[in-house]
Design an enzyme around this catalytic site. Structure first.
Site, PDB file in Angstrom:
ATOM      1  N   PHE A 207     -55.545 -10.905 -10.191  1.00 42.66           N
ATOM      2  CA  PHE A 207     -55.433 -11.886 -11.272  1.00 42.66           C
ATOM      3  C   PHE A 207     -54.348 -11.417 -12.233  1.00 42.66           C
ATOM      4  CE2 PHE A 207     -56.344 -13.722 -15.426  1.00 42.66           C
ATOM      5  CZ  PHE A 207     -56.404 -15.068 -15.088  1.00 42.66           C
TER       6      PHE A 207
ATOM      7  N   ASP B 262     -49.975  -4.078 -13.177  1.00 44.37           N
ATOM      8  CA  ASP B 262     -50.714  -4.897 -14.146  1.00 44.37           C
ATOM      9  C   ASP B 262     -51.878  -4.048 -14.678  1.00 44.37           C
ATOM     10  OD1 ASP B 262     -52.310  -6.612 -15.550  1.00 44.37           O
ATOM     11  OD2 ASP B 262     -52.242  -8.236 -14.091  1.00 44.37           O
TER      12      ASP B 262
ATOM     13  N   LYS C 263     -54.805  -7.060 -23.866  1.00 39.75           N
ATOM     14  CA  LYS C 263     -56.238  -6.884 -24.105  1.00 39.75           C
ATOM     15  C   LYS C 263     -56.559  -5.785 -25.124  1.00 39.75           C
ATOM     16  CE  LYS C 263     -58.162  -9.048 -19.972  1.00 39.75           C
ATOM     17  NZ  LYS C 263     -59.032 -10.096 -20.432  1.00 39.75           N
TER      18      LYS C 263
HETATM   19  N1  PLP Z   1     -53.882  -9.513 -15.888  1.00 40.25           N
HETATM   20  C1  PLP Z   1     -55.143  -9.080 -15.760  1.00 40.25           C
HETATM   21  C2  PLP Z   1     -55.426  -7.929 -14.850  1.00 40.25           C
HETATM   22  C3  PLP Z   1     -56.187  -9.681 -16.463  1.00 40.25           C
HETATM   23  O1  PLP Z   1     -57.438  -9.249 -16.329  1.00 40.25           O
HETATM   24  C4  PLP Z   1     -55.877 -10.772 -17.313  1.00 40.25           C
HETATM   25  C5  PLP Z   1     -56.950 -11.462 -18.049  1.00 40.25           C
HETATM   26  O2  PLP Z   1     -58.109 -11.384 -17.748  1.00 40.25           O
HETATM   27  C6  PLP Z   1     -54.555 -11.188 -17.417  1.00 40.25           C
HETATM   28  C7  PLP Z   1     -53.575 -10.535 -16.697  1.00 40.25           C
HETATM   29  C8  PLP Z   1     -54.187 -12.338 -18.320  1.00 40.25           C
HETATM   30  O3  PLP Z   1     -54.307 -11.943 -19.633  1.00 40.25           O
HETATM   31  P1  PLP Z   1     -54.343 -13.051 -20.815  1.00 40.25           P
HETATM   32  O4  PLP Z   1     -55.609 -13.798 -20.651  1.00 40.25           O
HETATM   33  O5  PLP Z   1     -54.275 -12.224 -22.070  1.00 40.25           O
HETATM   34  O6  PLP Z   1     -53.149 -13.903 -20.627  1.00 40.25           O
END
Ligand code: PLP
Length: 419
Positions: free
Chosen positions: A156, A241, A278
């Protein structure tokens, strides 16, 4: 613990008659029904929080070990964050990126110090940080006509068009086709599949060290070391990520340090760029892209930008979060609490529908093989514990880094007695 409601009107006042409470609750929900786009099935109406506790509009108290989906790194209403927000609001909230500001410079220095030689681009969310990784790769490969990025199934990376195209979950993409071209998905933890997917157009591989939304799937040490060697050999960027698994959540700054701890060659592992967001801001919206030397100047003037990213206020808060984590030894704390949590959950495997436990520190998932994780989370919420569902029948604990041993024990007790 007495907590003053931060709301101008205290909707949850215990002194109100039952019907007034019910009316207030319905009023909030009906505001959402009428005016808020229904992208999520929402649960509670929360009014305030303190530490790892939150209260709903009927003054019911919950132990929040979901941490706002890995965001509230210091829990709710932390005095250091409150103090920084108030002080910085009286100095400079926003200044635009046409100007220098001290806090952005200091935070970039801190992130480079924690991660490795390079530079930082600031943004506001995890999706934006991943979009930054994707744009970095595209820019890096542009002259050679290389633009394909290999990502993994169950990953994700966000909800913008490029990041949902990068995401390896069909349900996230459904209805938004045609997708942004140039993403190829291969199974996670499968090095041979990555190698087989490389074409003359490939420019990068993008992974999470621990797939959070995908079900707390941890990359193996061999996979990480193999990926690093493969990408170096084939002149590909290794994009990381770290949005959910980073910033000491595993007890180390980034999850690769935790996964590779004690593994020969592990201490030398470093990706080429990392998406951060986050819990870096402890609840204040904040995102960042760390880019390793020698790629740190691939984005030249005018090639990428942001209005809000790296604002004095966001950077001052992130600096405070990092200071508190260091001063209060929260990396050590969350790793120890995670081990207690894992032990407690592992003791339940084979009972209560729990079939497996995965993860580290403040990112632990338990698998409920035959059940809908959202239904399990709802049952736990009713019993006073907030957790977060994930894909593949997984329920996640994402507690603040300052969670206590007593709170972990209480969370385990609720799981034990409610499932
Ligand atoms: N990347 C990862 C691994 C995530 O867990 C999330 C959100 O849960 C995101 C990207 C996207 O982050 P945002 O919701 O702050 O755009």
């Amino acid at each position: 613990m007495p907590v003053e409601s931060p709301l101008p009107v205290k909707l949850s006042a215990a002194s109100k008659p039952e019907t007034a409470e019910a009316q207030a609750r319905t009023a909030i929900e009906s505001l959402y029904d009428r005016f808020v786009v229904p992208t999520v099935n929402r649960g509670l109406t929360l009014t305030h929080g303190q530490g790892r506790l939150v209260w709903d509009d009927q003054d019911r108290k919950y132990l929040d070990l979901g941490g706002g989906v890995a965001v509230s790194s210091l829990g709710h209403a932390h005095p250091a964050i409150r103090e920084t927000l108030a002080r910085q609001a009286g100095i400079l909230i926003h200044s635009s990126n046409f100007y220098y500001n001290e806090w952005q410079g200091r935070l970039a220095q801190r992130l480079v110090g924690l991660t490795g030689p390079g530079k930082v681009f600031f943004c506001n969310s995890g999706a934006e940080a991943n979009e930054g990784l994707i744009k970095l790769a595209r820019k890096f490969g542009h002259a050679e006509g290389r633009y394909e990025i290999i990502t993994t199934t169950n990953s994700f990376h966000g909800r913008t068009m490029a990041t949902l195209s990068a995401t390896g979950q069909e349900k996230i993409k459904h209805g938004f086709e045609p997708l942004v071209p140039g993403f190829v998905h291969v199974p996670f933890n499968d090095l041979a599949a990555v190698e087989a997917a490389i074409t003359p157009k490939t420019i990068a591989v993008q992974i999470e060290g621990i797939q959070g939304e995908g079900g707390v799937n941890v990359a193996s040490p061999e996979y990480l070391l193999g990926l690093r060697e493969l990408t170096r050999k084939r002149n590909l960027l290794l994009l990381w990520d770290g949005v959910q698994c980073g910033y000491f959540r595993t007890g180390r700054w980034q999850s690769y340090q935790r996964i590779l701890e004690g593994i020969p060659g592990g201490e030398d592992f470093i990706p080429d760029a990392i998406a951060m967001a986050k819990s870096l801001g402890g609840g204040f919206p904040m995102g960042a892209v760390w880019i390793r030397e020698p790629y740190q100047d691939v984005f030249g003037p005018g090639s990428h930008g942001t209005t809000y990213g790296g604002s004095p206020l966001a950077c001052a808060v992130a600096l405070t979060v990092l200071e508190v984590v260091e001063r209060e030894k929260l990396a050590e704390n969350i790793f120890a609490r995670g081990e207690e949590l894992k032990q407690g959950l592992e003791a339940m495997v084979g009972t209560r529908g729990i079939t497996a436990v995965r993860g580290y520190g403040g990112l632990i998932g338990f698998v409920v093989d035959k059940e809908d994780p959202s239904a399990v989370v709802l049952r736990l919420t009713k019993a006073g514990l907030i957790l977060i569902p994930a894909a593949n029948h997984t329920v996640r604990f994402l507690p603040p880094l300052n969670v206590t041993a007593d709170e972990i024990a209480e969370g385990l007790r609720i799981v034990r007695e409610s499932l």
